[in-house]
Design an enzyme around this catalytic site. Sequence first.
Site, mmCIF file in Angstrom:
data_model
loop_
_atom_site.group_PDB
_atom_site.id
_atom_site.type_symbol
_atom_site.label_atom_id
_atom_site.label_comp_id
_atom_site.label_asym_id
_atom_site.label_seq_id
_atom_site.Cartn_x
_atom_site.Cartn_y
_atom_site.Cartn_z
ATOM 1 N N ASP A 143 0.864 -1.187 0.000
ATOM 2 C CA ASP A 143 0.000 0.000 0.000
ATOM 3 C C ASP A 143 0.897 1.234 0.000
ATOM 4 O O ASP A 143 1.633 1.474 0.967
ATOM 5 C CB ASP A 143 -0.897 -0.031 1.240
ATOM 6 C CG ASP A 143 -1.926 1.090 1.235
ATOM 7 O OD1 ASP A 143 -1.930 1.904 0.297
ATOM 8 O OD2 ASP A 143 -2.732 1.141 2.184
ATOM 9 N N GLU A 179 -2.271 0.213 -4.682
ATOM 10 C CA GLU A 179 -2.324 -1.012 -3.893
ATOM 11 C C GLU A 179 -2.183 -2.234 -4.783
ATOM 12 O O GLU A 179 -2.716 -2.259 -5.896
ATOM 13 C CB GLU A 179 -3.649 -1.137 -3.144
ATOM 14 C CG GLU A 179 -3.752 -0.367 -1.850
ATOM 15 C CD GLU A 179 -5.025 -0.732 -1.110
ATOM 16 O OE1 GLU A 179 -4.940 -1.153 0.052
ATOM 17 O OE2 GLU A 179 -6.112 -0.600 -1.710
#
Length: 462
Positions: free
Chosen positions: A55, A151
């Site tokens: 992330d 992500e």
Amino acid sequence: MKPEFPQSAAPLHGASTPARAAGTATTPASVENTGAERDALPLEPWEGPAILLVDLDAFFASVEQLDHPAWRGKPVVVGGDADKHGVVSTASYEARVFGVRSAMPASTAKRLCPQAIWTHGHFDRYREMSNKIMDILRAETPHVQQVSIDEAFLDVTPTTVNREHPVAVARRIQVRVEELGVTCSIGVGTSKTIAKIASDMDKPRGLTVVYPGGERDFLAPLPVRTMSGIGAAAEEKLRTRGIRTLGQLADADLNMLVRLFGKNGRVMHLRANGGDDAPVEQDDIVKSVSNEMTFAVDLTERTDMEAAIATMAAKVGRRLRRKGLRGHTLSLRVKFNDLSVRSVQRQLPNPSDDELAYTPLLYRMVDEIWRPGMPLRLIGVGMSGFDEVAVVQESLFDVAEAAPTEDDVEPVIADARKRRGLIEATDLVKNRFGESAVRFGHELRNDENTTGSAAKNPADYK
């Protein structure tokens, strides 16, 4: 629930971040927050599946700070205008200290942090940086599933050929990403559910590891809302039955959960117990292509609405052609000024990527969900159903499903060869000189009536 820490107040690696987020005093022994100071320590053996969730930290704002050195260490907000119904796309960690969050109305963010540096963003630059990072991930393993511009899941399960420890892979990724000028937080676990929750525990530059066998201890103290897929309505249903934590959800009666939530109840129960058999999808299949526009001033006139629909339809058509896709299912979504949402879908007789053919059908569809004078805040157009047999997906919104009528909808240009020629010509010009090189009159009509906000729809960045 996604704990967010400012860079200046980020928890020390090795601290009990997961436990603190869960409201308990100690960190389960199966959970490890590892940093550079611990790289030399031996790692516990890893047996079984290993999934990473990478992330990127405050990605849009981080890229802006990278490209504008004077902005580093200062609150930066990427989003729409505060006086035009704009929303925050991303806030730097310096802005989050003041309570600014993604998806917050820009007017609220402006009030909370009036000294912030604001920018509408540079999405070509974000896409470029994202592609570089995804190349780093794919150099580690072919098993990569990008879920948004910032992500991605990776399957780095040790094999007989490659026995490298998953944590060593995660550390190397963090170093390589940081060499590009931005940072990432990574969760390591035996499933996508565990990896996702772990990645949120220690930000920025966090690395949270949940070893095999420790999933239940890791999840048990966390609020049910921490798990992806459990929204406010599901949380309230669970709360009325005394279920507030994932540990309580794991111990709950499975039949009761199935009665409450159908097949999703079974999935929730499985994941709360640390299980999750969802694979990392390598092929990254595109399920839909869409585009939407939020207006600074609500639309009430049909001419303005049709202009906006035509603009969105053209953007969707261009993205379909760039991906080599044609869809069977056309959808139109609108949001009214009271924030209620309606949508409608139609099945096309033949798959299409031709906005000049399907735009008139969208004009007809709007009559099923809107009446003249009703103020519209947002309009979105989407195409899906890329398989040979199109299936209408169940919508999260109030959907008016309409079967195709026997009446033919006349395309903007009747001759299919002329339509294709015009589309190909405009695509060539845009490919060479940019998206603004050729614009039709309807695109200019609402040009000054947008909020400047943008979403992280993965379909928009590939």
